[in-house]
Design a protein around this motif. Structure first.
Motif, short mmCIF file in Angstrom:
data_model
loop_
_atom_site.label_atom_id
_atom_site.label_comp_id
_atom_site.label_asym_id
_atom_site.label_seq_id
_atom_site.Cartn_x
_atom_site.Cartn_y
_atom_site.Cartn_z
N ALA A 125 49.85 115.48 71.67
CA ALA A 125 49.34 116.81 71.31
C ALA A 125 48.72 117.54 72.50
O ALA A 125 48.06 116.94 73.34
CB ALA A 125 48.29 116.67 70.21
N ASP A 126 48.95 118.87 72.55
CA ASP A 126 48.25 119.73 73.51
C ASP A 126 47.00 120.32 72.86
O ASP A 126 46.08 120.77 73.53
CB ASP A 126 49.15 120.90 73.95
CG ASP A 126 50.40 120.42 74.67
OD1 ASP A 126 50.25 119.61 75.61
OD2 ASP A 126 51.51 120.83 74.28
N LEU A 127 47.02 120.33 71.52
CA LEU A 127 45.93 120.96 70.77
C LEU A 127 45.93 120.36 69.36
O LEU A 127 47.00 120.15 68.79
CB LEU A 127 46.18 122.47 70.69
CG LEU A 127 45.26 123.33 69.81
CD1 LEU A 127 43.85 123.38 70.41
CD2 LEU A 127 45.80 124.76 69.69
N ILE A 128 44.73 120.08 68.85
CA ILE A 128 44.63 119.62 67.46
C ILE A 128 43.80 120.62 66.67
O ILE A 128 42.70 120.99 67.10
CB ILE A 128 43.99 118.21 67.37
CG1 ILE A 128 44.89 117.19 68.09
CG2 ILE A 128 43.75 117.81 65.92
CD1 ILE A 128 44.35 115.76 68.08
N ILE A 129 44.34 121.07 65.56
CA ILE A 129 43.61 121.98 64.67
C ILE A 129 43.45 121.28 63.32
O ILE A 129 44.45 120.84 62.76
CB ILE A 129 44.38 123.30 64.44
CG1 ILE A 129 44.70 124.00 65.77
CG2 ILE A 129 43.61 124.24 63.51
CD1 ILE A 129 45.63 125.22 65.62
N VAL A 130 42.23 121.17 62.83
CA VAL A 130 42.03 120.62 61.49
C VAL A 130 41.66 121.78 60.57
O VAL A 130 40.61 122.40 60.73
CB VAL A 130 40.95 119.52 61.46
CG1 VAL A 130 40.87 118.91 60.05
CG2 VAL A 130 41.25 118.44 62.49
N ALA A 131 42.57 122.11 59.65
CA ALA A 131 42.34 123.26 58.76
C ALA A 131 43.01 123.02 57.42
O ALA A 131 44.23 122.88 57.39
CB ALA A 131 42.89 124.53 59.39
N PRO A 132 42.29 122.95 56.34
CA PRO A 132 40.83 123.00 56.29
C PRO A 132 40.24 121.63 56.64
O PRO A 132 40.89 120.61 56.48
CB PRO A 132 40.55 123.32 54.81
CG PRO A 132 41.69 122.69 54.08
CD PRO A 132 42.88 122.84 55.00
N ALA A 133 39.00 121.64 57.13
CA ALA A 133 38.27 120.40 57.36
C ALA A 133 37.21 120.28 56.27
O ALA A 133 36.35 121.15 56.15
CB ALA A 133 37.63 120.41 58.74
N THR A 134 37.31 119.23 55.49
CA THR A 134 36.32 119.03 54.42
C THR A 134 35.04 118.43 55.02
O THR A 134 35.04 117.93 56.15
CB THR A 134 36.85 118.03 53.38
OG1 THR A 134 37.16 116.80 54.07
CG2 THR A 134 38.10 118.55 52.69
N ALA A 135 33.98 118.44 54.23
CA ALA A 135 32.71 117.83 54.66
C ALA A 135 32.94 116.35 54.95
O ALA A 135 32.39 115.80 55.92
CB ALA A 135 31.66 118.01 53.57
N ASN A 136 33.78 115.71 54.15
CA ASN A 136 34.07 114.29 54.33
C ASN A 136 34.76 114.03 55.67
O ASN A 136 34.39 113.13 56.42
CB ASN A 136 34.94 113.82 53.16
CG ASN A 136 35.23 112.34 53.23
OD1 ASN A 136 34.33 111.53 53.38
ND2 ASN A 136 36.51 111.99 53.14
N THR A 137 35.76 114.85 55.99
CA THR A 137 36.48 114.68 57.25
C THR A 137 35.55 114.93 58.43
O THR A 137 35.57 114.20 59.42
CB THR A 137 37.69 115.64 57.31
OG1 THR A 137 38.57 115.27 56.27
CG2 THR A 137 38.41 115.57 58.64
N ILE A 138 34.72 115.96 58.32
CA ILE A 138 33.77 116.27 59.40
C ILE A 138 32.83 115.08 59.62
O ILE A 138 32.57 114.68 60.76
CB ILE A 138 33.00 117.58 59.07
CG1 ILE A 138 33.95 118.77 59.22
CG2 ILE A 138 31.76 117.74 59.94
CD1 ILE A 138 33.41 120.09 58.72
#
Ligand code: CTP
Length: 395
Positions: free
Chosen positions: A78-91
Motif C-alpha cells: 500500500a501507498d496509502l491506507i484509508i479506514v472509512a468508516p472507522a468504528t470506536a472498536n477499530t480505533i
C-alpha cells in the motif's frame, strides 16, 4: 496525481455503505483500490458491491491466501491506507496495536500513511476511552478526518457522522502530496462578485469558484497556510482552507487588501465585477415606477488586482486571471499580454470562457504568461490538475 495503491479498510458501522462512495471516487481518479473489510463490515455492505466498485478482490479472512502471506502483503504494497468508516472498536484496536483480523494485520504490517474517518454515535465519540485512543493515533502521525456533526442513524444528531466521501478522498490523498508550499501564506480569491441593486436583486456573473477553490485546496495540500476570499461560491471548501465569505466587489476588495498584508502569494481567481450600481435602492425596485424601459447608472469598481500589484511588498508574488470569450489562441494571448501589462501582476492565467466553456465546468484549459508576456505553462484537464500545474509554476 499519479495512480497509487490505496487500501480501504471498511469496518462494521451503519456508515459502511458510504465506503462505496470513497472507493468509487478513488477508482474514478485512477487509483488501484484494495478493500479489506472486517467481518462486521460485510453485515452492512455486500462483498459483491465492494468488489464491483473497487474492481479488485475484497479480502476479509486472515486465513485465506496464507501461502502468499496476504496478512502482510496487502499492507506492504500500500501507498496509502484509508479506514472509512472507522468504528470506536477499530480505533481502540489500532491504538493498542491489536491484529486479530486481516485489517489489523494489514495496518500493522504497513509503512504507508494511515488516514482514519471515524463514524459512531456522539456518546461513543466523546467517551474518554475513544478520546484517548484518537489522541494516541494522532500522536503516531495518523490523520483523522472528521467526524462531521449532523444527523446520526437514529433521531439523534451531533458529532459522529462519517465525513462526506469526496472530502475523505481529497484529504486522504493530500497526505501524499509533496509539501513544497510548507509554511507559505497564500491568499486566493474565488467565485463571482454580486453587485446589489436592491435588497433582492444583483448584477452577477457565472463564475462558480471551482478553479479558485481547487487552487486553494491544492496549495493547502502542499503545505501552505491558505486563506480563501470566497465570493458566492457554488462549491464546498475543505476544512484545510480558511474561508472568508464576501459578496460584492467592495467587500472582496476590503477583505483582499486586509488579508494580502500577510500573504507571500496572492492569486486573484475571482471574477470581479468592473461596475456596480451607483445607488443601491433600500426597497424593491417597482416596475410601475420604471415603465417600459429602465436605465441603470453604474460606476467603476476599484481594480483589486492592479492595486495589489502596484502596492506589493518585496518578494510578494501576485497572480491574476483573465477569463476571455476570445477562442482564437493567438488573439487570446495578445489580450493576455495587454492585460498583464495593464495590471502589473507577476503572472496571468488565461482561459477561454463562453456559454458552455470555463464557468461551472469540471475541466479547464489555461495558458500562463509572465510579465514579459512569455508563455510559461499551458495545461488542460480537471480543475484540480490545472491547479497543481499552476502551483508548480509558482512553487
Ligand atoms: N480584477 C480585479 N478587480 C476588478 C476586476 C478584475 O481584481 N475590478 C482581477 C480579476 O480577479 C482577475 C483579473 O483582474 O484576476 C482580470 O479580470 P478581468 O475581468 O479579466 O479583467 P478586467 O480588468 O476586468 O478587464 P476586462 O473585463 O475589460 O477584460
Amino acid at each position: 496525481m499519479s495512480p497509487v495503491n490505496v487500501v480501504v479498510g471498511v469496518t462494521g458501522g451503519i456508515a459502511a455503505y458510504k465506503a462505496v462512495g470513497v472507493i468509487r471516487s478513488l477508482v474514478l481518479a485512477g487509483h488501484d483500490v484494495h478493500v479489506v473489510a472486517t467481518e462486521a463490515a460485510l453485515r452492512f455492505v455486500g462483498k459483491p458491491t465492494l468488489e464491483a466498485i473497487s474492481r479488485n478482490v475484497v479480502n476479509t479472512d486472515l486465513y485465506e491466501g496464507v501461502a502468499e502471506v496476504r496478512h502482510v502483503a496487502i499492507g506492504q504494497a500500500a501507498d496509502l491506507i484509508i479506514v472509512a468508516p472507522a468504528t470506536a472498536n477499530t480505533i481502540a484496536k489500532l491504538a493498542a496495536g491489536i491484529a486479530d483480523d486481516l485489517l489489523g494485520n494489514t495496518i500493522l504490517a504497513s509503512r504507508a500513511p494511515i488516514v482514519i474517518a471515524p463514524a459512531m454515535h456522539t456518546e461513543m465519540w466523546q467517551n474518554p476511552a475513544t478520546v484517548a485512543n484518537v489522541a494516541v493515533l494522532r500522536s503516531r502521525g495518523i490523520t483523522i478526518i472528521g467526524p462531521a456533526t449532523g444527523q446520526l442513524t437514529g433521531a439523534d444528531s451531533g458529532p459522529g457522522r462519517l465525513e462526506e466521501p469526496e472530502r475523505i478522498v481529497a484529504e486522504a490523498l493530500a497526505v501524499l502530496r509533496p509539501k513544497d508550499f510548507a509554511g507559505r501564506r497564500v491568499l486566493v480569491s474565488a467565485g463571482g462578485t454580486r453587485e446589489p441593486l436592491d435588497p433582492v436583486r444583483y448584477i452577477g456573473n457565472r463564475s462558480s469558484g471551482k478553479q479558485g477553490v481547487a487552487l486553494a485546496t491544492a496549495a493547502a495540500a502542499r503545505g501552505a497556510v491558505v486563506t480563501l476570499i470566497g465570493a458566492n461560491l457554488e462549491v464546498a471548501v475543505p476544512s484545510s482552507v480558511t474561508l472568508i465569505a464576501v459578496s460584492s466587489t467592495l467587500e472582496l476588495a476590503e477583505a483582499t487588501t486586509r488579508e494580502s498584508a500577510e500573504a507571500q502569494l496572492v492569486i486573484m481567481a475571482a471574477a470581479v465585477a468592473d461596475y456596480r450600481p451607483e445607488d443601491v435602492q433600500p426597497t424593491k425596485i417597482k416596475k410601475d415606477q420604471q415603465g417600459e424601459r429602465m436605465t441603470l447608472e453604474l460606476v467603476r469598481n476599484p481594480d483589486v488586482l492592479a492595486t495589489l500589484a502596484a502596492t506589493r511588498r518585496a518578494g510578494q508574488v501576485i497572480v491574476g486571471f483573465a477569463a476571455e470569450t476570445e477562442s482564437d489562441p493567438t488573439a487570446l494571448l495578445e489580450l493576455g499580454r495587454a492585460k498583464i501589462a495593464r495590471k502589473g501582476s507577476d503572472y496571468l492565467v488565461l482561459n477561454t470562457v463562453g456559454w458552455t466553456e470555463g464557468f461551472a465546468t469540471e475541466e479547464n484549459t489555461v495558458v500562463v504568461v509572465d510579465r514579459a508576456g512569455a508563455i510559461v505553462m499551458e495545461a488542460s484537464g480537471s480543475k484540480a490538475s490545472v491547479a497543481d500545474r499552476i502551483l508548480d509554476v509558482l512553487a
